[in-house]
Enzyme design. Structure first.
Site, PDB file in Angstrom:
ATOM      1  N   HIS A 159       0.869  -1.181   0.000  1.00  0.00           N
ATOM      2  CA  HIS A 159       0.000   0.000   0.000  1.00  0.00           C
ATOM      3  C   HIS A 159       0.904   1.228   0.000  1.00  0.00           C
ATOM      4  O   HIS A 159       0.622   2.191  -0.713  1.00  0.00           O
ATOM      5  CB  HIS A 159      -0.912  -0.040   1.221  1.00  0.00           C
ATOM      6  CG  HIS A 159      -1.947   1.030   1.235  1.00  0.00           C
ATOM      7  ND1 HIS A 159      -2.852   1.192   0.210  1.00  0.00           N
ATOM      8  CD2 HIS A 159      -2.225   2.012   2.150  1.00  0.00           C
ATOM      9  CE1 HIS A 159      -3.648   2.221   0.490  1.00  0.00           C
ATOM     10  NE2 HIS A 159      -3.276   2.735   1.655  1.00  0.00           N
ATOM     11  N   LYS A 187       3.010   4.371  -5.422  1.00  0.00           N
ATOM     12  CA  LYS A 187       2.448   5.680  -5.107  1.00  0.00           C
ATOM     13  C   LYS A 187       3.449   6.822  -5.251  1.00  0.00           C
ATOM     14  O   LYS A 187       3.047   7.980  -5.365  1.00  0.00           O
ATOM     15  CB  LYS A 187       1.822   5.648  -3.719  1.00  0.00           C
ATOM     16  CG  LYS A 187       0.548   4.787  -3.687  1.00  0.00           C
ATOM     17  CD  LYS A 187      -0.111   4.786  -2.336  1.00  0.00           C
ATOM     18  CE  LYS A 187      -1.414   3.997  -2.372  1.00  0.00           C
ATOM     19  NZ  LYS A 187      -1.228   2.542  -2.578  1.00  0.00           N
ATOM     20  N   PHE A 250      -8.968   3.823   5.493  1.00  0.00           N
ATOM     21  CA  PHE A 250      -9.278   4.389   6.796  1.00  0.00           C
ATOM     22  C   PHE A 250     -10.259   3.489   7.541  1.00  0.00           C
ATOM     23  O   PHE A 250     -11.083   2.800   6.938  1.00  0.00           O
ATOM     24  CB  PHE A 250      -9.888   5.778   6.640  1.00  0.00           C
ATOM     25  CG  PHE A 250      -8.873   6.850   6.325  1.00  0.00           C
ATOM     26  CD1 PHE A 250      -7.516   6.643   6.499  1.00  0.00           C
ATOM     27  CD2 PHE A 250      -9.290   8.083   5.852  1.00  0.00           C
ATOM     28  CE1 PHE A 250      -6.597   7.625   6.218  1.00  0.00           C
ATOM     29  CE2 PHE A 250      -8.374   9.086   5.566  1.00  0.00           C
ATOM     30  CZ  PHE A 250      -7.031   8.854   5.751  1.00  0.00           C
TER      31      PHE A 250
END
Length: 262
Positions: A159, A187, A250
């Protein structure tokens, strides 16, 4: 996907069902898992699954600024100078189908879905458990669902958002579950695509498998010594045979997907 769009697609393609996943940054990965499991159970022959997102709007930016999640400069996953992520936007849909259906239409098989695992660690509304307990559980469940061991995994798409807390927690979870497996994050290259991230990144993992490339981590120039996993700062011309891809949202919503070469 907006209902009016799915209605049009459904009418044109003869879709018999549709589902929507609301699990923050794990949404696209959860959608892919749900579709693949439905195919595996024989409920459907083929599915389009993935995600789309665009938070490039003042309200979208503001929400992440308030949380202190955005970097003022650039994304640096796992780097010792990391200070948050950059916003990305994008979309990806993967076609998942039974082997019989794919062969009947003469489709090229790019990868095989092996398994998936989910968890909710419920540690904090925005922060992961510091030892990555929920993330580790999702990866363990994905391995069990795939029927493989940790040693079978060649590469982990982390992630890897580039946040100070998140990268530490995920690295601890990867080390616990998968040991010294090579790890990378996309990312730093194209930002965090939020709800679309799981699909966009899995698509790139599959492309790497097809083209014989293991991707490194753009922005990770000096690895943080506190990171506990084997982060690749540069790519290599070696095709992974089995890839595990992480997506964490989240609220402690975690999903890990496992795909293998055809």
């Amino acid at each position: 996907m907006p209902e009016r769009v799915t209605d049009v697609l459904g009418a044109r393609m003869g879709a018999i069902r549709r589902e929507t996943s609301f699990s923050a940054c794990a949404a696209a990965a959860q959608s892919i898992a749900a579709a693949a499991w439905a195919v595996a159970r024989g409920e459907i022959d083929v599915a389009l699954a993935g995600g789309h997102d665009s938070m490039l709007h003042p309200i979208g930016y503001l929400s992440f600024v308030v949380l202190g999640a955005l970097s003022p400069s650039r994304g640096r996953p796992f780097d010792r100078r990391r200070d948050g992520f950059l916003m990305g936007e994008g979309a990806a849909l993967l076609q998942l189908e039974s082997e019989a259906h794919a062969k009947a239409r003469g489709a090229p098989i790019l990868a095989r879905f092996l398994g998936a695992g989910s968890s909710i660690d419920a540690h904090n509304v925005t922060a992961p458990h510091p030892e990555g307990l929920g993330a580790a559980l999702a990866m363990k469940r994905a391995l069990r669902d795939a029927g493989i061991s940790a040693s079978d995994v060649d590469y982990v798409n982390a992630h890897g958002t580039g946040t100070p807390v998140g990268d530490i927690a995920e690295s601890a979870a990867i080390r616990e579950v998968l040991g010294d497996v090579p790890v990378g994050s996309f990312k730093g290259a194209f930002g965090h695509c939020i709800a679309a991230a799981g699909a966009v990144e899995l698509a790139w993992c599959i492309r790497g498998m097809a083209e014989g490339v293991t991707f490194g981590t753009v922005g990770c120039d000096v690895l943080d010594p506190a990171i506990r996993c084997n982060v690749l700062t540069a790519g290599s011309p070696r095709a992974p045979r089995v890839v595990l891809s992480n997506s964490f949202g989240f609220g402690g919503q975690n999903c890990a997907l496992v795909v293998g070469a055809p």
